[in-house]
Design an enzyme around this catalytic site. Structure first.
Site, short mmCIF file in Angstrom:
data_model
loop_
_atom_site.label_atom_id
_atom_site.label_comp_id
_atom_site.label_asym_id
_atom_site.label_seq_id
_atom_site.Cartn_x
_atom_site.Cartn_y
_atom_site.Cartn_z
N TRP A 160 0.81 -1.23 0.00
CA TRP A 160 0.00 0.00 0.00
C TRP A 160 0.84 1.27 0.00
CZ3 TRP A 160 -4.67 -1.08 -1.33
CH2 TRP A 160 -5.38 -2.16 -0.78
N THR A 162 1.27 4.66 -1.33
CA THR A 162 0.73 5.72 -2.18
C THR A 162 1.91 6.40 -2.86
OG1 THR A 162 -1.09 6.01 -0.64
CG2 THR A 162 -0.69 7.82 -2.17
N ARG A 259 -2.52 13.02 9.77
CA ARG A 259 -3.93 12.90 10.19
C ARG A 259 -4.67 14.21 9.98
NH1 ARG A 259 -2.29 8.96 14.87
NH2 ARG A 259 -2.52 7.12 13.56
N ILE A 353 -29.59 12.35 -2.89
CA ILE A 353 -30.30 13.50 -3.49
C ILE A 353 -30.31 13.36 -5.02
CG2 ILE A 353 -30.05 15.99 -3.94
CD1 ILE A 353 -29.28 16.30 -0.97
N GLU A 379 -4.05 6.62 7.19
CA GLU A 379 -3.51 7.28 8.40
C GLU A 379 -4.22 6.78 9.66
OE1 GLU A 379 -1.09 8.21 6.63
OE2 GLU A 379 -1.83 10.09 5.83
N GLU A 383 -11.21 2.90 14.37
CA GLU A 383 -10.94 2.20 15.63
C GLU A 383 -9.60 2.64 16.20
OE1 GLU A 383 -12.06 0.62 12.85
OE2 GLU A 383 -14.09 0.36 13.62
#
Ligand SMILES: Cc1cc2nc3c(=O)[nH]c(=O)nc-3n(C[C@H](O)[C@H](O)[C@H](O)COP(=O)(O)OP(=O)(O)OC[C@H]3O[C@@H](n4cnc5c(N)ncnc54)[C@H](O)[C@@H]3O)c2cc1C
Length: 401
Positions: A160, A162, A259, A353, A379, A383
């Site tokens: 993972w 990025t 974060r 909508i 990030e 939990e």
């Protein structure tokens, strides 16, 4: 400028930077984002534009060629970019975290070597903690570095990343053997290595393979990859900060500012979803009037706007706290948790909508619907945020009886 999500007390410079970024988003990102996303195409022209605006060096100190701006300025820019297309903010995010880690923890030589090139966008950063068997539980990392003369030899599989393919510098967290006898606590036996590599896929260096892009449900355009190290030799002067055993703390520091960044992305995506929802609600007619005139839809819009406003306020508070030099783990955890949950809910309401049209790829909300879930995970999941918030609260409100 929208009535929602305004930030009071900004300097003239901050306002100027933000209005430039907003104009760039409206002109250069929003018109092409959905098409590029559907083709899973890397937005090279947009990235070139970001470089010209100096966004890759926004928080890098001026002495290293950056703009020396605050976390708040950075987060507000990210909010604008995510309003245009979340993937673009993802391209900046890992670069920003690595630059921040080098600025905070790097040796003088590392700062002088990397930061000016990072500010110019010549070197682009990715960071790598996760492995196939772990994401939340960083202490379970199994990739390792073994000292061999002036070098370390790195082995293991990472997951993972990025910007794993497009970056040229990866901050990689591994376990290291040096000075950490058997039985040392995991968080004291981890080291961050600054691994320079060419951009691209396949075996990009002897012992380093970037297998290819992971096919994702959303957050397309930006590449997410694995990284395989098999006897990768890295010189000892590329240990972040020059000493082994500090990697866990360095990464956690990076993730903490990350974060605030993810919270800002949640705010931006939610704002765009609100804009799309409120526009559509005034155009679509049912039972003889625009659906915005039905109370149930008005209530939805009211809830969406309140969430946009609340998430923005918490994100700004967390950024300002860090900028003031105070510890902000509680505020950053809360902002990330709330902004990502609210983002998912606001996007879902805007999708509803739109009725059946929300399900059509012709409508932008379809893309946002696939993008919002990533913010629940990146990030640290909800939990994990709640674990951080809970522990911190118990420290603050220790029972005195
Ligand atoms: C698109 C994308 C990009 C990413 N980019 C990066 C990157 O650039 N660099 C990087 O290092 N990582 C990256 N990640 C990885 C990301 O950080 C992890 O996916 C995330 O931390 C969750 O880890 P996991 O997937 O292993 O889930 P797990 O840790 O296996 O968790 C699975 C579930 O269990 C829950 N859980 C775990 N532990 C507990 C507990 N103690 N109590 C209660 N519930 C618990 C989690 O909340 C989750 O719901 C990326 C992920 C994605 C999807």
């Amino acid at each position: 400028m929208s009535r929602l999500a305004r930030t009071h007390g900004l300097t003239d410079v901050q306002q100027e930077i933000l209005s430039t970024v907003r104009e760039f988003v409206d002109k250069e990102i929003i018109p092409v984002a959905t098409q590029l996303e559907h083709r899973d195409e890397y937005p090279q022209a947009i990235v070139d534009g970001l470089k010209e605006l100096g966004l890759f060096g926004l928080m890098i100190p001026e002495e290293y060629g950056g703009l020396g701006e605050s976390l708040l300025t950075y987060a507000l820019c990210v909010e604008e970019l995510a309003r245009g297309w979340m993937s673009v903010s993802g391209i900046i995010n890992t670069h920003f975290i690595v630059a921040y880690m080098i600025k905070q923890h790097g040796t003088d030589e590392q700062k002088e070597y990397f930061l000016p090139r990072m500010a110019a966008g010549e070197i682009r950063g990715a960071f790598s903690m996760s492995e196939p068997a772990l994401g939340s539980d960083v202490s379970a990392i199994t990739s390792k570095a073994v000292r061999d003369g002036e070098d370390f030899v790195l082995t293991g599989q990472k997951m993972w990343l990025t910007n794993g393919g497009t970056s040229t510098l990866v901050a990689v967290l591994v376990k290291s053997d040096e000075g950490h006898p058997e039985g040392t606590a995991p968080h004291r036996s981890m080291t961050t290595f600054l691994v320079e590599k060419p951009a691209g896929f396949g075996e990009v260096l002897p012992g380093l393979t970037i297998p290819g892009k992971i096919d994702k449900m959303g957050y397309k355009g930006v590449d997410t990859t694995e990284l395989i190290m098999d006897g990768l030799r890295i010189p000892a002067n590329r240990v972040l900060g020059g000493k082994t055993g500090r990697g866990f703390y360095q990464m956690m520091d990076g993730v903490e500012v990350g974060r605030v960044n993810v919270a800002a992305r949640g705010c931006g995506v939610a704002q765009r979803a609100f804009e799309l929802g409120v526009q559509y609600a005034q155009q679509r007619h049912t039972f003889g009037k625009p659906i915005a005139q039905h109370q149930a839809i008005q209530f939805k819009l009211a809830e969406m706007a309140t969430k946009v406003e609340a998430a923005h306020a918490m994100m700004v508070n967390a950024a300002r706290k860090k900028d003031s030099g105070e510890r902000n783990d509680l505020e950053a955890g809360m902002a990330k948790y709330l902004a990502s949950e609210y983002c998912k809910e606001v996007v879902e309401d805007a999708f509803r909508i739109h009725g059946g049209y929300g399900f059509s790829k012709e409508y932008e909300i379809e893309r946002l619907y696939r993008e919002a879930p990533m913010l629940l995970i990146g990030e640290g999941t909800a939990e994990i945020q709640k674990m951080i918030i809970g522990r911190r609260l118990l420290e603050e409100y220790r029972f005195q009886g």
